[in-house]
Design a protein around this motif. Structure first.
Motif, PDB file in Angstrom:
ATOM      1  N   HIS A  10       4.799   3.574   5.689  1.00  0.00           N
ATOM      2  CA  HIS A  10       5.771   3.044   4.726  1.00  0.00           C
ATOM      3  C   HIS A  10       5.001   2.224   3.696  1.00  0.00           C
ATOM      4  O   HIS A  10       4.315   1.274   4.042  1.00  0.00           O
ATOM      5  N   ASP A  12       5.069  -0.146   0.594  1.00  0.00           N
ATOM      6  CA  ASP A  12       5.889  -1.058  -0.197  1.00  0.00           C
ATOM      7  C   ASP A  12       5.240  -1.288  -1.551  1.00  0.00           C
ATOM      8  O   ASP A  12       4.130  -1.817  -1.632  1.00  0.00           O
ATOM      9  N   HIS A  44       8.454   3.100  -0.873  1.00  0.00           N
ATOM     10  CA  HIS A  44       9.605   2.249  -1.177  1.00  0.00           C
ATOM     11  C   HIS A  44       9.297   1.498  -2.468  1.00  0.00           C
ATOM     12  O   HIS A  44       8.500   0.569  -2.477  1.00  0.00           O
ATOM     13  N   MET A  46       9.935  -1.070  -5.120  1.00  0.00           N
ATOM     14  CA  MET A  46      10.652  -2.301  -5.484  1.00  0.00           C
ATOM     15  C   MET A  46      10.191  -2.638  -6.886  1.00  0.00           C
ATOM     16  O   MET A  46       9.439  -3.591  -7.110  1.00  0.00           O
ATOM     17  N   ASP A 153      14.718  -1.695   7.149  1.00  0.00           N
ATOM     18  CA  ASP A 153      13.451  -2.289   6.703  1.00  0.00           C
ATOM     19  C   ASP A 153      13.609  -3.799   6.587  1.00  0.00           C
ATOM     20  O   ASP A 153      14.407  -4.279   5.792  1.00  0.00           O
TER      21      ASP A 153
HETATM   22 ZN    ZN Z   1       9.840  -1.422   2.445  1.00  0.00          ZN
END
Ligand code: ZN
Length: 208
Positions: A10, A12, A44, A46, A153
């Motif tokens: 994963h 980020d 992911h 952001m 998460d």
């Molecule tokens: Zn995440």
């Protein structure tokens, strides 16, 4: 992580704009791929705006790219961009973001990611009310009849992973639970794999 028994990586991605922190860009993923890392990578985002980084991460080798719908002017188009690049597409919901935008987009979604902390920093405590949102997302996914993963998460640890599964999650992001484990007698990979094994045991145990 994969050597320690994780199913996927994963990633980020923080931009110091949508969230007050800065992290890895697409070049890091590209170099992992170039060094032979084959494990599924779940990116992911952001970030805001999202569309240019969608292309960059999909081209760098992401299998799944997810973003926060309120960070895109046109979430449906952003989901389409992910698919055009050959990746699967996810929507992410913060603790304060209602699931309302999921329903009109659900036909274009392969993953729903529920944040159980506010995005931007590692090591935060799990927000218990996020389990209700996981349950609501599970109902929406089941009603859609589509094959959509439901990921959680933030603050996932050995002692709450079974609750998240009972609420309907099928994919679990763990960061500090794994990387923060104290060093044992063996290698760090042994330390990490013992946490991942304990999490799998929790998931396999009968609920209660
Ligand atoms: Zn995440």
């Amino acid at each position: 992580m994969v050597a320690a028994g994780a199913d996927a990586i994963h990633f980020d991605v923080m931009d110091n704009h949508y969230v007050p922190n800065l992290s890895v860009g697409p070049l890091v993923l590209e170099s992992l791929r170039r060094h032979g890392v084959r494990a599924p990578v779940d990116v992911h985002l952001m970030v805001k705006p999202v569309d240019s980084l969608i292309a960059a991460f999909a081209d760098a080798g992401a299998d799944i790219v997810s973003f926060h719908p309120e960070a895109s002017e046109h979430p449906h188009r952003s989901l389409g961009l992910i698919h055009e690049r050959g990746a699967r597409a996810g929507l992410v919901f913060n603790p304060g973001t209602p699931l309302a935008s999921l329903e009109p987009l659900i036909d274009a979604v392969d993953l729903v990611l529920i944040m159980s902390v506010n995005p931007g920093f590692g090591g935060q405590a799990f927000i218990p009310s996020s389990l209700g949102k996981v349950e609501a997302a599970r109902r929406a996914i089941d009603a859609s009849g589509r094959d959509i993963r439901l990921e959680i998460d933030g603050g996932i640890k050995i002692d709450n992973i079974a609750d998240a599964a009972a609420a309907g999650a099928d994919t679990f992001v763990a960061g500090s639970a794994i990387f923060g484990v104290p060093a044992g007698a063996g290698s760090r990979v042994d330390d990490y794999s013992s946490v991942i094994r304990a999490m799998r045991d929790e998931l396999a145990a009968p609920a209660g």
